[in-house]
Write an enzyme that holds these catalytic residues in place. Structure first.
Site, PDB file in Angstrom:
ATOM      1  CD  GLU A  10       0.016  70.890 -51.305  1.00 54.40           C
ATOM      2  OE1 GLU A  10      -0.198  71.165 -52.501  1.00 54.40           O
ATOM      3  OE2 GLU A  10       0.797  71.533 -50.600  1.00 54.40           O
TER       4      GLU A  10
HETATM    5  C1  FAD Z   1      -2.895  73.031 -41.108  1.00 54.33           C
HETATM    6  C2  FAD Z   1      -2.860  73.719 -42.416  1.00 54.33           C
HETATM    7  C3  FAD Z   1      -1.672  73.773 -43.131  1.00 54.33           C
HETATM    8  C4  FAD Z   1      -1.617  74.455 -44.358  1.00 54.33           C
HETATM    9  N1  FAD Z   1      -0.419  74.594 -45.002  1.00 54.33           N
HETATM   10  C5  FAD Z   1      -0.327  75.453 -46.058  1.00 54.33           C
HETATM   11  C6  FAD Z   1       0.931  75.814 -46.609  1.00 54.33           C
HETATM   12  O1  FAD Z   1       1.973  75.312 -46.199  1.00 54.33           O
HETATM   13  N2  FAD Z   1       0.964  76.740 -47.597  1.00 54.33           N
HETATM   14  C7  FAD Z   1      -0.166  77.313 -48.091  1.00 54.33           C
HETATM   15  O2  FAD Z   1      -0.074  78.164 -48.958  1.00 54.33           O
HETATM   16  N3  FAD Z   1      -1.395  76.976 -47.600  1.00 54.33           N
HETATM   17  C8  FAD Z   1      -1.493  76.064 -46.604  1.00 54.33           C
HETATM   18  N4  FAD Z   1      -2.728  75.750 -46.073  1.00 54.33           N
HETATM   19  C9  FAD Z   1      -3.913  76.292 -46.691  1.00 54.33           C
HETATM   20  C10 FAD Z   1      -4.731  75.239 -47.427  1.00 54.33           C
HETATM   21  O3  FAD Z   1      -4.052  74.798 -48.556  1.00 54.33           O
HETATM   22  C11 FAD Z   1      -6.100  75.855 -47.737  1.00 54.33           C
HETATM   23  O4  FAD Z   1      -6.792  75.940 -46.494  1.00 54.33           O
HETATM   24  C12 FAD Z   1      -6.905  75.045 -48.730  1.00 54.33           C
HETATM   25  O5  FAD Z   1      -6.287  75.081 -49.992  1.00 54.33           O
HETATM   26  C13 FAD Z   1      -8.340  75.556 -48.890  1.00 54.33           C
HETATM   27  O6  FAD Z   1      -8.408  76.955 -48.964  1.00 54.33           O
HETATM   28  P1  FAD Z   1      -9.391  77.752 -47.975  1.00 54.33           P
HETATM   29  O7  FAD Z   1      -9.131  77.268 -46.604  1.00 54.33           O
HETATM   30  O8  FAD Z   1      -9.247  79.183 -48.223  1.00 54.33           O
HETATM   31  O9  FAD Z   1     -10.841  77.269 -48.386  1.00 54.33           O
HETATM   32  P2  FAD Z   1     -11.761  77.908 -49.530  1.00 54.33           P
HETATM   33  O10 FAD Z   1     -10.981  78.075 -50.769  1.00 54.33           O
HETATM   34  O11 FAD Z   1     -12.447  79.078 -48.979  1.00 54.33           O
HETATM   35  O12 FAD Z   1     -12.801  76.718 -49.745  1.00 54.33           O
HETATM   36  C14 FAD Z   1     -13.902  76.474 -48.854  1.00 54.33           C
HETATM   37  C15 FAD Z   1     -14.719  75.302 -49.399  1.00 54.33           C
HETATM   38  O13 FAD Z   1     -15.251  75.649 -50.685  1.00 54.33           O
HETATM   39  C16 FAD Z   1     -14.843  74.703 -51.664  1.00 54.33           C
HETATM   40  N5  FAD Z   1     -14.552  75.400 -52.922  1.00 54.33           N
HETATM   41  C17 FAD Z   1     -13.841  76.529 -53.092  1.00 54.33           C
HETATM   42  N6  FAD Z   1     -13.790  76.857 -54.395  1.00 54.33           N
HETATM   43  C18 FAD Z   1     -14.452  75.906 -55.067  1.00 54.33           C
HETATM   44  C19 FAD Z   1     -14.731  75.657 -56.426  1.00 54.33           C
HETATM   45  N7  FAD Z   1     -14.291  76.467 -57.402  1.00 54.33           N
HETATM   46  N8  FAD Z   1     -15.458  74.565 -56.751  1.00 54.33           N
HETATM   47  C20 FAD Z   1     -15.888  73.716 -55.790  1.00 54.33           C
HETATM   48  N9  FAD Z   1     -15.653  73.893 -54.486  1.00 54.33           N
HETATM   49  C21 FAD Z   1     -14.944  74.978 -54.122  1.00 54.33           C
HETATM   50  C22 FAD Z   1     -13.610  74.017 -51.101  1.00 54.33           C
HETATM   51  O14 FAD Z   1     -13.455  72.706 -51.619  1.00 54.33           O
HETATM   52  C23 FAD Z   1     -13.914  74.026 -49.605  1.00 54.33           C
HETATM   53  O15 FAD Z   1     -14.697  72.909 -49.282  1.00 54.33           O
HETATM   54  C24 FAD Z   1      -2.800  75.031 -44.888  1.00 54.33           C
HETATM   55  C25 FAD Z   1      -4.012  74.927 -44.178  1.00 54.33           C
HETATM   56  C26 FAD Z   1      -4.041  74.319 -42.946  1.00 54.33           C
HETATM   57  C27 FAD Z   1      -5.343  74.308 -42.189  1.00 54.33           C
END
Ligand code: FAD
Length: 596
Positions: A440
Site C-alpha cells: 500500500e
Molecule cells: C505480500 C504482498 C502483497 C501485495 N499486495 C498487492 C496487491 O494486492 N496489489 C498490488 O498492486 N500490489 C501489491 N503488492 C505490491 C506492493 O504494494 C509493492 O511491493 C510496494 O508498493 C513497493 O513496490 P516495489 O516492491 O516495487 O518497491 P520499489 O518501488 O522498487 O521500492 C523499493 C524501495 O525504494 C523506495 N522508493 C521507491 N521510490 C521512491 C521514491 N520516489 N522516493 C523515496 N523512496 C522510494 C521504496 O520506499 C522502497 O524502500 C504486494 C506486495 C507484497 C510483498
C-alpha cells in the site's frame, strides 16, 4: 502460544468516552448503533475471531496456499471460516444499506477489523480487499456496475482485488505496461502481467472482481495516462450466474516471508473483458479512493498484530519462571519467579501496551472523522473531518505498522529462545507484520506523502485540523492538577512538532530533498504527538471516572499508568527526532554514490 481476547473495554472506552466530544458533533444515520448495540457487535466479533479465526492462524501459516491446476487453494479451514464470516454478516458490516450492507459506522467496523487482523491477518486480507474495491467502485463506478457488483461483493459471494504492481513498476506506477483496448460494445480488452496481487485467486468466493490499472491506446505517458478497469474472473450472465472464464489467471503464488495463508499471486490478463471505472486516464484518482481506505486498513493491521503479540507476551511472562525479583521473592513456593517481575520484561510489555492503546485511540479518532466526513450535519465539521483524514492517513499507515512490527519483535524477545523457534507461534507475528510496512505504498512513501502533499496542501489547511484541537487542549488544561505533568510533556512535544513543521516548510520550499530527508522522522513525531494528546485526554477521563466512583476501577487505573509510561518513557526519545529533522539533508546525501 498465540493468545487473543479482543480488548473490548478499551475499544468501548475509545468509542464512548474518549472521542465522544471530538468536535465533529452528532453524526446522522447511525442512530441504530447505540452503546448497547455497539457492545453486542464487538462481543460477537470477538467470539468469531477468537473461536474461528485464531485456531486456523498458525496452522494456516504452516500449510500456506498452493496452486493446483491453475487454481489457488487456501489452507484447511479457511473456506469454512469465510463461509461463516459472510453468513454472520461481517463482510457487510460497514457497507451502506443501499448495497445490502448493515451501514455500521467506520468507528465500529474498524474495531472489528482490528480483531480480524489480530486473530488471523492472512484471513483478514480477503474481505479487506473486497471492502477497499467496493469503496472505489461506489465512488467512481457507473450506476450499472454498482448495482450489479456491489450487492454481490457486500455479501462476500464475490471478492475483490487491486491490481497495480507489475514486475518493473511498484512505487512508480507511471511505468506500467498493461493495456486496455476499447471494444464496440463499450467494454475493453485488458492484457498484461501483474505481480504481488493479494487474493488474486483463491477458493473462498465464487467470483473475483479485479480492479486493474491499465493504459488506453491514446494514453499520455506517466501517471496521467492510467485508467482503471473492472475485470471479473468469470464473466457473469445478466442474472448473476457465472459464464465463461475471462482469462484472468494466476500463473504462480509468491513464496514469502510471512502472511503465508494469504494468496499473493502473479496474474496474467489476456484479452480479458473489462469495464472502465471512472474517467479515461483518471484511474489513479479512482484507485486512490481504494488506496486511502486500504492505507488506514493496513495501519490497523499493524495495530492488530501488535495487540495479539502483546497478549501472547503477557501470557508467557506470567507463566515462565526464571530468576528472582530484585525487590524480593514473589513466588516463594516455586523454583523461580515469573519473568513479569523483571523491569526489563516490564519495559517490553508496557511499551507494547502503550503502542497498542495509543494507536487504538488515534485510530478511533480517525475513524470517527471518516464517519463525520459523510455523516456530520454541519458542512464545516464535514470539511474539517476530511482534512483531518487526509493528514492522518499516511500517519496511521506508517506509524501503526512500524509500531506493530516493533511489538511483534518485542514479543519474540519476551519469549527468549522460545520466541525464535516456530512452535510457540510468536515468530509468525514478526513475519506477518513485516509486510504491512511495505505494501500500500512503503512507509517511506507515506512519509513523503505527508510532507510533500498533505502539509503544503491549501496552505497547511490539513494540518490546522490537527493543530487547533491539540493547542486548544493544551491551553485549556495546562493547570490541571492531575495531568499537569502530561500536559507539560505534550506541550514540549507539540512545540518540537511546530518547529519541525516550520523548518520543513521553509527549507523544503527551496529544496524538496530537505523535506524528503526529514519526512520519516517528522511522521513519527506527528504520530506520537497525536498519541500523547489521546493519552492525556484518556488519563483525564480516567481520573474523573475514578472520582465519580466508577465500577471498573482497575481499567481506569491501568489507563492512567499506561499514559504515565507513555509520557515518561516513549514520548521523550521521539521529541529528540526534532534534532534529526532540523539537521538537514547534508550527512544523508553528501556521500558519493561510488563510496557506498
Ligand atoms: C505480500 C504482498 C502483497 C501485495 N499486495 C498487492 C496487491 O494486492 N496489489 C498490488 O498492486 N500490489 C501489491 N503488492 C505490491 C506492493 O504494494 C509493492 O511491493 C510496494 O508498493 C513497493 O513496490 P516495489 O516492491 O516495487 O518497491 P520499489 O518501488 O522498487 O521500492 C523499493 C524501495 O525504494 C523506495 N522508493 C521507491 N521510490 C521512491 C521514491 N520516489 N522516493 C523515496 N523512496 C522510494 C521504496 O520506499 C522502497 O524502500 C504486494 C506486495 C507484497 C510483498
Amino acid at each position: 502460544m498465540q493468545v487473543y481476547e479482543a480488548p473490548i473495554k478499551d475499544m468501548l472506552f475509545n468509542l464512548n468516552e474518549l472521542h465522544e466530544d471530538d468536535g465533529f458533533g452528532n453524526l446522522e444515520g447511525f442512530e441504530d448503533f447505540d452503546e448497547d448495540v455497539t457492545a453486542a457487535i464487538l462481543e460477537e466479533a470477538n467470539k468469531f475471531c477468537r473461536d474461528v479465526l485464531l485456531p486456523i492462524n498458525w496452522p494456516g501459516d504452516q500449510e500456506g496456499c498452493r496452486i493446483e491446476n491453475g487454481v489457488v487453494r487456501t489452507p484447511k479451514g479457511f473456506q469454512d471460516a469465510y463461509k461463516q464470516f459472510c453468513e454472520a454478516g461481517w463482510s457487510s458490516l460497514g457497507v451502506s444499506q443501499e448495497w445490502g450492507g448493515q451501514g455500521a459506522p467506520h468507528s465500529i467496523a474498524k474495531m472489528v477489523e482490528e480483531m480480524t487482523c489480530s486473530a488471523n491477518l492472512s484471513f483478514g486480507l480477503y474481505p479487506g480487499l473486497t471492502g477497499g474495491a467496493m469503496v472505489a467502485l461506489e465512488a467512481y463506478g457507473s450506476d450499472e456496475l454498482k448495482s450489479f457488483y456491489m450487492p454481490r461483493m457486500a455479501s462476500g459471494e464475490w471478492s475483490g482485488t487491486m491490481c497495480l504492481t507489475e514486475p518493473h513498476c511498484g512505487t512508480d506506477l507511471g511505468m506500467l505496461r498493461t493495456k486496455a483496448v476499447p471494444q464496440d460494445d463499450g467494454s475493453f480488452l485488458v492484457t498484461g502481467n501483474k505481480i504481488f496481487i493479494s487474493a488474486g485467486d483463491h477458493d473462498l468466493a465464487d467470483n473475483i472482481v479485479h480492479l486493474v490499472l491499465a493504459k488506453l491506446p491514446d494514453a499520455p505517458p506517466g501517471v496521467k495516462g492510467i485508467s482503471l478497469f473492472l475485470v471479473p474472473k468469470y464473466l457473469p450472465n445478466e442474472d448473476g450466474t457465472l459464464g465463461n472464464h475471462n482469462n484472468a489467471k494466476p500463473t504462480a503464488i509468491e513464496h514469502k516471508m510471512g502472511l503465508k495463508a494469504s494468496a499473493t499471486c502473479q496474474m496474467t490478463f489476456e484479452d480479458s473483458k473489462g469495464w472502465l471505472v471512472g474517467k479515461p486516464h483518471r484511474g489513479l484518482e479512482a484507485m486512490f479512493a481504494m488506496m486511502n481506505t486500504e492505507r488506514v486498513a493496513v495501519g490497523i493491521q499493524g495495530l492488530g498484530v501488535g495487540e495479539i503479540a502483546y497478549q501472547s507476551a503477557v501470557y508467557y511472562a506470567k507463566d515462565r519462571l526464571q530468576g528472582r525479583s530484585l525487590s524480593g521473592v514473589k513466588n516463594p513456593d516455586g523454583p523461580a519467579d515469573p519473568i513479569i517481575v523483571h523491569p526489563d520484561v516490564r519495559r517490553m510489555l508496557m511499551t507494547m501496551r502503550a503502542y497498542n492503546e495509543g494507536s487504538r485511540a488515534v485510530s478511533a479518532w480517525v475513524s470517527r472523522a471518516l464517519d463525520a466526513e459523510h455523516a456530520s450535519p454541519e458542512p464545516e465539521a464535514r470539511a474539517r473531518a476530511k482534512d483531518f483524514v487526509a493528514l492522518m492517513t499516511p500517519v496511521v499507515k506508517a506509524l501503526f505498522t512500524d509500531l506493530g512490527h516493533e511489538s511483534a519483535h518485542l514479543a519474540v524477545q519476551v519469549y527468549g529462545g522460545h520466541g525464535y523457534i516456530q512452535e510457540t507461534g510468536v515468530e509468525q507475528f514478526a513475519r506477518d507484520a513485516r509486510i504491512a510496512q511495505i505494501y500500500e505504498g512503503t512507509n517511506g512513501i507515506q512519509a513523503l506523502d505527508l510532507v510533500g502533499r498533505k502539509l503544503p496542501d491549501r496552505m497547511g489547511r490539513n494540518l490546522r485540523s490537527f493543530f487547533h484541537p491539540v493547542s486548544q487542549y493544551i491551553e485549556d488544561n495546562a493547570g490541571d492538577e492531575k495531568i499537569g505533568k502530561m500536559i507539560a510533556g505534550l506541550q514540549q512535544a507539540f512545540g518540537a512538532l511546530q518547529m519541525s513543521t516550520g523548518h520543513i516548510a521553509q527549507k523544503g520550499l527551496k529544496d524538496p530533498e530537505e523535506a524528503a530527508a526529514a519526512a520519516t522522522d517528522y511522521l513519527r513525531l506527528l504520530g506520537f504527538v497525536a498519541m500523547g494528546y489521546c493519552f492525556a485526554k484518556s488519563a483525564q477521563i480516567a481520573y474523573r471516572r475514578l472520582e465519580e466512583g466508577a465500577d471498573d476501577k482497575p481499567f481506569y487505573e491501568a489507563k492512567i499508568i499506561t499514559a504515565r509510561y507513555f509520557f515518561d518513557r516513549l514520548l521523550p526519545p521521539v521529541m529528540a527526532q526534532m534534532m534529526a529533522i532540523t539537521s538537514g539533508k547534508a550527512s544523508m546525501m553528501d556521500m558519493p554514490e561510488d563510496a557506498f
